[in-house]
Design an enzyme around this catalytic site. Structure first.
Site, PDB file in Angstrom:
ATOM      1  N   ASP A 165       0.860  -1.030   0.029  1.00  0.00           N
ATOM      2  CA  ASP A 165      -0.099  -0.120   0.054  1.00  0.00           C
ATOM      3  C   ASP A 165       1.060   1.236  -0.111  1.00  0.00           C
ATOM      4  O   ASP A 165       0.693   2.249   0.971  1.00  0.00           O
ATOM      5  CB  ASP A 165      -0.990  -0.154   1.344  1.00  0.00           C
ATOM      6  CG  ASP A 165      -1.727   1.125   1.402  1.00  0.00           C
ATOM      7  OD1 ASP A 165      -2.217   1.621   0.114  1.00  0.00           O
ATOM      8  OD2 ASP A 165      -2.159   1.493   2.370  1.00  0.00           O
ATOM      9  N   GLU A 426       3.562  -8.033   7.454  1.00  0.00           N
ATOM     10  CA  GLU A 426       2.312  -8.737   6.893  1.00  0.00           C
ATOM     11  C   GLU A 426       2.366  -9.679   6.191  1.00  0.00           C
ATOM     12  O   GLU A 426       1.670  -9.605   5.198  1.00  0.00           O
ATOM     13  CB  GLU A 426       1.068  -7.785   6.581  1.00  0.00           C
ATOM     14  CG  GLU A 426       1.009  -6.513   7.735  1.00  0.00           C
ATOM     15  CD  GLU A 426      -0.186  -5.858   7.354  1.00  0.00           C
ATOM     16  OE1 GLU A 426      -0.670  -5.653   6.294  1.00  0.00           O
ATOM     17  OE2 GLU A 426      -0.730  -5.304   8.380  1.00  0.00           O
ATOM     18  N   TYR A 482      -6.697  -2.834  12.944  1.00  0.00           N
ATOM     19  CA  TYR A 482      -7.637  -1.734  12.438  1.00  0.00           C
ATOM     20  C   TYR A 482      -8.995  -1.923  12.898  1.00  0.00           C
ATOM     21  O   TYR A 482      -9.980  -1.658  12.135  1.00  0.00           O
ATOM     22  CB  TYR A 482      -7.486  -1.644  10.793  1.00  0.00           C
ATOM     23  CG  TYR A 482      -6.119  -1.125  10.507  1.00  0.00           C
ATOM     24  CD1 TYR A 482      -5.775   0.143  10.438  1.00  0.00           C
ATOM     25  CD2 TYR A 482      -5.093  -2.032  10.116  1.00  0.00           C
ATOM     26  CE1 TYR A 482      -4.691   0.682  10.093  1.00  0.00           C
ATOM     27  CE2 TYR A 482      -3.722  -1.590   9.734  1.00  0.00           C
ATOM     28  CZ  TYR A 482      -3.580  -0.152   9.710  1.00  0.00           C
ATOM     29  OH  TYR A 482      -2.366   0.288   9.406  1.00  0.00           O
TER      30      TYR A 482
HETATM   31  C1  GCB Z   1      -1.327  -2.180   6.593  1.00  0.00           C
HETATM   32  C2  GCB Z   1       0.001  -2.044   6.005  1.00  0.00           C
HETATM   33  C3  GCB Z   1       0.218  -0.469   5.578  1.00  0.00           C
HETATM   34  C4  GCB Z   1      -0.916   0.010   5.180  1.00  0.00           C
HETATM   35  C5  GCB Z   1      -1.881   0.035   6.145  1.00  0.00           C
HETATM   36  C6  GCB Z   1      -3.425   0.777   5.662  1.00  0.00           C
HETATM   37  O1  GCB Z   1      -1.567  -2.947   7.499  1.00  0.00           O
HETATM   38  O2  GCB Z   1       0.911  -2.617   6.629  1.00  0.00           O
HETATM   39  O3  GCB Z   1       1.222  -0.610   4.544  1.00  0.00           O
HETATM   40  O4  GCB Z   1      -0.762   1.043   4.367  1.00  0.00           O
HETATM   41  O5  GCB Z   1      -2.349  -1.214   6.492  1.00  0.00           O
HETATM   42  O6  GCB Z   1      -3.475   1.929   5.907  1.00  0.00           O
HETATM   43  O7  GCB Z   1      -4.158   0.115   5.156  1.00  0.00           O
END
Ligand code: GCB
Length: 612
Positions: A165, A426, A482
């Site tokens: 990402d 990840e 998240y």
């Molecule tokens: C994650 C990734 C990171 C992303 C983030 C997101 O888990 O490690 O690279 O930018 O989520 O904001 O979705």
């Protein structure tokens, strides 16, 4: 090893920075290698070195190019350097590069975030202009580090699809230097530090090609330049009375100066900054200098307007200032090794660093370009997902990852700021086959760090507690979560903290320290809403409170690194609005409400006070 010792001028060494505006050309028809562009380019445009080439021009063709790009410049090499070994050294070129000087190949390197150098002795024209040509390629595959693939469209256009990402910025990202080094010279230094009471210890080992009758000596100077210890020989221990330890927020540095002398004349000299500190994991505690440390800070990116991932000392310094302002004490170099100059700043300022390899995208989920949101569907053991079952991943991919570990550890082993290595971000450890893969990765990494620092990888939310097949290899459990964003977003966010706390209680039974290496919510700066909605600044603050509730409920949590320090550029798509907006700061480094909120919380959590 020539490339790993940072270029420094001393009485025996010369360094000339050749960054600036170079000539540049896209290889749209992939013809440069067969048509000998190595001998010189025609029809070029200007390009800044260092920088990513993607965001400087106005054409999509330039930004979204897939394949080779070519650079050219000319350098004068003085005849005073005739008795030296002359090298050209690149801080990094992303992801692969080959370098020719006067048509002769001098260096080739795979891996986008490491320095490499080429010896020029056999092709130099002294006191004349020498042509330097570089080809840089940005393509990725399942077995490269990081991972991605190349999509081909019917009209022949090709596109690199990263399985991560962040924008796949490419080019010559870090400074390029000429180095004139003595023929007999130091090629590597390793230090291991310790202390007992008020006495500091620095064990050193040198690698050098020594002439007959050479005397090697090392002297340790304190920050005022007063010598505090000395020793002779290529190996030994220095003892420092009344030691000033390197501490979080107080990066006290000594200088270890190595001299090689023959008949009383110095033939080589090199200074290395050394911070004396220890790092250890004990039960659920992460100890720095035997005291339990609490990580407060961020996962970051090397990312800014126009420059992309190109090195910029202004941005780095601004980031350090903001990190102080917000009461952060640590960060992770997500998702690749950062510039050496950044690490030097971190040493000096006492910023604690989790140093990450570029292993990111070790999963099948991003392949369709569905992004993180699309990724969730079917994760956690679906038969379609088999990244680690691929034979080439277990062979070529594993070899590439080991190489990335070897190079990173060589480059960064002496930095006091580095307290832990993150071997991957990840990976899909919900797959059974990730166990054997990571057994080998960790086993290898444990042979590579002379300081034996803790090792980790960063677990993702599709391999939650009870479903991860690789955490047993890690010394510290690092979690990206998240709750309240990708899951339980919107009205459900009110229970996100409780759900997160429940998962943490499971992880806590492992008896290892836990660091939350990512938690965050996309937020458009300037959007305010009462009551809050997702993407508003109010929502980001409420989201943080839910996460902090969870962390504070779990004694094994020894750190929180919010995602992300600042907004950053990504691939385009329906879940990204001109990039990822989870920053506490905007891309141009101004605070959102969340930054003020974090600042207040972190002011109340001391670096070493363990939460009760
Ligand atoms: C994650 C990734 C990171 C992303 C983030 C997101 O888990 O490690 O690279 O930018 O989520 O904001 O979705």
């Amino acid at each position: 090893m020539t490339a790993f010792l940072y270029p420094q001028e001393t009485m025996t060494r010369r360094v000339k920075d050749i960054s600036g505006i170079w000539r540049f050309k896209l290889d749209t028809r992939n013809e440069g290698r067969v048509n000998d562009w190595k001998d010189g380019l025609t029809d070029t445009t200007d390009m800044a070195v260092p920088s990513s080439y993607n965001d400087i021009f106005t054409e999509k063709e330039m930004r979204d190019h897939c394949g080779d790009v070519w650079y050219e410049t000319e350098v004068m090499i003085p005849s005073e350097w005739k008795d030296k070994d002359v090298f050209v050294r690149f801080g990094s070129a992303t992801h692969q590069a080959t370098v020719w000087v006067n048509g002769v190949e001098v260096a080739s390197h795979v891996g986008g975030y490491m320095p490499f150098a080429g010896l020029l002795n056999d092709c130099i024209k002294f006191d004349q202009k020498n042509k330097v040509v570089v080809v840089v390629n940005n393509e990725l595959s399942r077995t490269t580090i990081p991972c991605g693939h190349v999509a081909e469209y019917e009209d022949g256009v090709r596109e690199v699809k990263p399985w991560f990402d962040f924008f796949n910025y490419a080019g010559i990202h870090r400074p390029v230097k000429l180095m004139a080094l003595p023929k007999h010279r130091l090629s590597d230094i390793t230090v291991i530090t310790d202390f007992e009471g008020t006495v500091g210890k620095v064990d050193y080992t040198l690698e050098a090609n020594l002439p007959d009758g050479a005397q090697v000596s090392v002297k340790l100077y304190d920050a005022q330049g007063t010598p505090v210890a000395e020793h002779t020989g290529v190996k030994g221990q220095l003892k420092v009375e009344n030691v000033n330890l390197w501490k979080p927020g107080d990066g006290y540095l000594y200088t270890l100066e190595t001299s090689i002398e023959v008949d009383g004349a110095i033939v080589d000299q090199y200074p290395l900054e050394v911070g004396i500190r220890t790092v250890k994991v004990e039960g659920t505690k992460f100890l720095i200098n035997n005291e339990p440390f609490y990580f407060k800070g961020f996962g970051k990116h090397e990312d800014s307007d126009h420059r992309g991932r190109g090195y910029d000392p202004v941005v780095n310094l601004r980031d350090m200032e903001l990190m102080d302002w917000i009461n952060a004490n640590s960060m992770r170099t997500s998702h690749y090794p950062y510039a050496e100059e950044f690490m030097q700043l971190a040493n000096r300022r006492g910023l604690v660093v989790i140093d990450e390899t570029p292993a990111v995208g070790q999963w099948d989920m991003m392949i369709s370009g569905g992004g993180i949101a699309g990724a969730g569907a079917g994760a956690g053991g679906s038969e379609k997902l088999k990244f680690f079952d691929n034979e080439d991943v277990q062979t070529e991919g594993l070899a590439a990852q080991k190489f990335a570990i070897e190079e990173l550890f060589k480059r960064d082993k002496n930095h006091p700021c580095v307290v832990m290595w993150s071997l991957s971000n990840e990976p899909d450890t919900s797959q059974e086959s990730s166990n054997e893969y990571f057994r080998q990765v960790f086993e290898y990494a444990r042979t590579q760090d002379p300081q034996n620092r803790p090792l980790t990888f960063v677990n993702f939310m599709m391999a939650p507690y009870g479903k991860c097949h690789a955490h047993q290899h890690a010394d510290v459990i690092c979690l990206n979560r998240y709750y309240g964003w990708y899951i339980m977003g919107g009205i459900e966010m009110r229970d996100a903290g409780k759900a997160f706390a429940k998962e943490l209680a499971g992880w806590a039974t492992e008896g290892k320290p836990i660091i939350i290496t990512e938690y965050g919510a996309d937020t458009t700066a300037g959007v305010h809403k009462l009551p809050s909605v997702q993407w508003s600044e109010e929502y980001q603050v409420e989201y943080l409170d839910q996460q902090h509730f969870a962390f504070d409920s779990c004694d094994a949590v020894v750190g929180e690194q919010m995602w992300n320090f600042a907004d950053f550029q990504t691939w385009e798509g329906i879940i990204r609005m001109d990039g990822n907006k989870k920053g506490a700061f905007t891309r141009n480094r101004q605070p959102k409400m969340a930054a003020h909120h974090l600042r207040k919380r972190w002011a109340k959590i001391p670096d070493f006070k363990y939460k009760k």
